[in-house]
Motif scaffolding. Structure first.
Motif, PDB file in Angstrom:
ATOM      1  N   LEU A 207       0.842  -1.192   0.000  1.00  0.00           N
ATOM      2  CA  LEU A 207       0.000   0.000   0.000  1.00  0.00           C
ATOM      3  C   LEU A 207       0.880   1.246   0.000  1.00  0.00           C
ATOM      4  N   LYS A 208       0.583   2.172  -0.909  1.00  0.00           N
ATOM      5  CA  LYS A 208       1.316   3.428  -1.003  1.00  0.00           C
ATOM      6  C   LYS A 208       0.331   4.602  -0.996  1.00  0.00           C
ATOM      7  N   TYR A 209       0.803   5.690  -0.422  1.00  0.00           N
ATOM      8  CA  TYR A 209       0.040   6.936  -0.383  1.00  0.00           C
ATOM      9  C   TYR A 209       0.832   8.024  -1.109  1.00  0.00           C
ATOM     10  N   PHE A 210       0.161   8.864  -1.853  1.00  0.00           N
ATOM     11  CA  PHE A 210       0.810   9.987  -2.505  1.00  0.00           C
ATOM     12  C   PHE A 210      -0.230  11.062  -2.778  1.00  0.00           C
ATOM     13  N   ARG A 211       0.248  12.212  -3.181  1.00  0.00           N
ATOM     14  CA  ARG A 211      -0.676  13.295  -3.495  1.00  0.00           C
ATOM     15  C   ARG A 211      -0.103  14.137  -4.621  1.00  0.00           C
ATOM     16  N   PHE A 212      -0.984  14.903  -5.239  1.00  0.00           N
ATOM     17  CA  PHE A 212      -0.599  15.814  -6.317  1.00  0.00           C
ATOM     18  C   PHE A 212      -0.937  17.237  -5.894  1.00  0.00           C
ATOM     19  N   SER A 213      -0.046  18.173  -6.219  1.00  0.00           N
ATOM     20  CA  SER A 213      -0.361  19.579  -5.983  1.00  0.00           C
ATOM     21  C   SER A 213      -1.494  19.990  -6.917  1.00  0.00           C
ATOM     22  N   ARG A 214      -2.062  21.136  -6.675  1.00  0.00           N
ATOM     23  CA  ARG A 214      -3.176  21.573  -7.520  1.00  0.00           C
ATOM     24  C   ARG A 214      -2.753  21.748  -8.970  1.00  0.00           C
ATOM     25  N   ASN A 215      -1.438  21.863  -9.226  1.00  0.00           N
ATOM     26  CA  ASN A 215      -0.918  21.985 -10.588  1.00  0.00           C
ATOM     27  C   ASN A 215      -0.493  20.637 -11.173  1.00  0.00           C
ATOM     28  N   GLY A 216      -0.729  19.540 -10.435  1.00  0.00           N
ATOM     29  CA  GLY A 216      -0.451  18.217 -10.970  1.00  0.00           C
ATOM     30  C   GLY A 216       0.926  17.676 -10.679  1.00  0.00           C
ATOM     31  N   GLU A 217       1.691  18.270  -9.752  1.00  0.00           N
ATOM     32  CA  GLU A 217       3.010  17.764  -9.407  1.00  0.00           C
ATOM     33  C   GLU A 217       2.902  16.707  -8.322  1.00  0.00           C
ATOM     34  N   LYS A 218       3.446  15.529  -8.597  1.00  0.00           N
ATOM     35  CA  LYS A 218       3.298  14.380  -7.699  1.00  0.00           C
ATOM     36  C   LYS A 218       4.320  14.419  -6.556  1.00  0.00           C
ATOM     37  N   SER A 219       3.897  13.980  -5.400  1.00  0.00           N
ATOM     38  CA  SER A 219       4.794  13.820  -4.260  1.00  0.00           C
ATOM     39  C   SER A 219       5.551  12.503  -4.386  1.00  0.00           C
ATOM     40  N   VAL A 220       6.483  12.274  -3.459  1.00  0.00           N
ATOM     41  CA  VAL A 220       7.109  10.958  -3.362  1.00  0.00           C
ATOM     42  C   VAL A 220       6.096   9.990  -2.766  1.00  0.00           C
ATOM     43  N   ASP A 221       6.250   8.700  -3.070  1.00  0.00           N
ATOM     44  CA  ASP A 221       5.380   7.687  -2.492  1.00  0.00           C
ATOM     45  C   ASP A 221       5.738   7.459  -1.024  1.00  0.00           C
ATOM     46  N   VAL A 222       4.720   7.264  -0.199  1.00  0.00           N
ATOM     47  CA  VAL A 222       4.909   6.934   1.205  1.00  0.00           C
ATOM     48  C   VAL A 222       4.277   5.571   1.455  1.00  0.00           C
ATOM     49  N   GLU A 223       5.082   4.617   1.897  1.00  0.00           N
ATOM     50  CA  GLU A 223       4.551   3.281   2.173  1.00  0.00           C
ATOM     51  C   GLU A 223       3.749   3.298   3.463  1.00  0.00           C
ATOM     52  N   ILE A 224       2.577   2.708   3.403  1.00  0.00           N
ATOM     53  CA  ILE A 224       1.764   2.495   4.602  1.00  0.00           C
ATOM     54  C   ILE A 224       1.913   1.025   4.972  1.00  0.00           C
ATOM     55  N   PRO A 225       2.505   0.712   6.102  1.00  0.00           N
ATOM     56  CA  PRO A 225       2.794  -0.690   6.432  1.00  0.00           C
ATOM     57  C   PRO A 225       1.528  -1.488   6.745  1.00  0.00           C
ATOM     58  N   VAL A 226       1.263  -2.482   5.932  1.00  0.00           N
ATOM     59  CA  VAL A 226       0.193  -3.448   6.186  1.00  0.00           C
ATOM     60  C   VAL A 226       0.802  -4.838   6.069  1.00  0.00           C
ATOM     61  N   SER A 227       0.296  -5.774   6.831  1.00  0.00           N
ATOM     62  CA  SER A 227       0.908  -7.095   6.905  1.00  0.00           C
ATOM     63  C   SER A 227       0.646  -7.936   5.666  1.00  0.00           C
ATOM     64  N   GLU A 228      -0.425  -7.639   4.940  1.00  0.00           N
ATOM     65  CA  GLU A 228      -0.763  -8.405   3.748  1.00  0.00           C
ATOM     66  C   GLU A 228      -1.563  -7.519   2.804  1.00  0.00           C
TER      67      GLU A 228
END
Length: 386
Positions: free
Chosen positions: A318-339
């Protein structure tokens, strides 16, 4: 208007003043309630009486009416038969024969209701054909002049008759659009031209495996092997995504995006006359190289787009990310889940991103046996660590 009716996503798109109908100047807005001076109920009706296509239930079955897309002049996505060499033709015949044997084996026993086309896409859930835009539809009452914009909805609508198991969610994405302008209304519905739909339409039959209706048990593994074998012979191209774009819609950074959580979004344009046209499979200008869930969230204050991506095979699940209002993507942030889990949706608040650890988990060894495992865990991910 006759439309497939269940599990759809809809949005209200309000154009900016002076740019009515221009997709590049659309922004989300709330539909305005009718002023108190209007006491009569507003009811827009389509004059075309678009027929609903009923799936055959009787034996022997009647002919299934394929809701073929309307081919527009100059459309690059118009169907064309693939040109195969002798080796490819031989491979196609052999793989088709194996698939026919597999399908016959599956249909020896009644399909479960969750995968039976006669249940999943019957009656009000039946497929409907494309409808080119029609203007000045009859209106009962009066549409308030404050209602200006386009109402769009997305849903599953299979192009071809299912050959074996089929779940409602397996259908091809179709967007319906009702445009309101100066008291009149127009209507159109179009398939989203996914890579999957374009290839299947050229072949004249369904060829991509259906994630819910077919990919279960040993037969599901066999269908996956058949699909990738076709890819090895270049009979299909699975490198450009296999999604159906039937689950979600979001308007972000001047683009209307149609989505399913197993692929990238598709950019769909609302034309000035109220029609719909697929532009491209959209990777945010090369920034997104993984799937994205079908229900990202737009922050109404900052204009940012928040999203998740999950993987059922390898970590990070599972990964979380976001885009600025102009469409620039952030780095991916892993959300730790066991499966790996089916992370269908989530929520945002002013300060937090709330992620439920969903109950449906993916365990390949149990999926082969057709087993679903349920979990009751819940976690919360705080955006401030980002």
């Amino acid at each position: 208007m006759a439309t497939s009716a269940a599990c759809t996503t809809s949005s209200w798109i309000k154009p900016q003043v002076g740019e009515l109908g221009s997709c590049t100047n659309l922004s989300f807005g709330q539909s305005h309630s009718t002023p108190r001076t209007h006491s009569r109920k507003t009811d827009v009706r389509c004059s075309l009486q678009t027929p609903t296509l009923h799936f055959p239930k009787q034996s022997p079955p009647t002919t299934y009416q394929t809701p073929s897309p309307t081919v527009r002049k100059g459309d690059a996505s118009s169907p064309s038969k693939p040109k195969w060499n002798m080796i490819q033709k031989a491979a196609a015949m052999a793989l088709d024969a194996v698939e026919n044997v597999l399908t016959d084996h599956e249909l020896r026993h009644p399909l479960p209701k969750t995968a039976d086309p006669e249940v999943q896409i019957a009656g009000n859930f039946s497929p409907v054909p494309e409808q080119p835009v029609r203007h000045r539809l009859p209106v009962v009452g009066k549409i308030p002049e404050c209602i200006q914009g386009v109402y769009v909805r997305n849903g599953a609508n299979p192009l071809f008759e299912p050959q074996a198991g089929h779940h409602f969610f397996d259908g091809d994405g179709m967007i319906h659009a009702v445009k309101f302008e100066n008291g009149s209304a127009s209507y159109a519905c179009r398939f989203t031209e996914t890579q999957r739909l374009v290839q299947e339409r050229a072949l004249g039959r369904p060829i991509f495996p259906k994630a819910i209706g077919e990919l279960h048990g040993h037969s599901g593994i066999a269908r996956l092997l058949l699909f990738y074998a076709r890819g090895l012979f270049n009979l299909v191209d699975h490198g450009q995504g296999t999604g159906v774009a039937n689950a979600g819609l979001v308007y972000f950074n001047n683009r209307l995006l149609a989505m399913s959580e197993d692929d990238l979004p598709y950019h769909v344009r609302v034309t000035p006359n109220g029609d719909l046209k697929t532009v491209e499979r959209y990777n945010f200008n090369g920034q997104l190289n993984s799937t994205m869930i079908a229900h990202p969230k737009v922050d109404p204050v900052s204009g940012e787009l928040f999203a998740l991506s999950y993987d059922v095979i390898r970590k990070p699940y599972l990964k979380y990310f976001r885009f600025s209002r102009n469409g620039e993507k952030s780095v991916d942030v892993e959300i730790p889940v066991s499966e790996p889990t089916m992370m269908h949706d989530f929520a945002i608040t002013e300060k937090f991103v709330i992620v439920p650890d969903q109950q449906v988990v993916f365990r390949m060894s149990e999926m082969i046996r057709g087993v679903l495992r349920w979990s009751t865990k819940r976690i919360r991910y705080q955006d401030s660590v980002y």
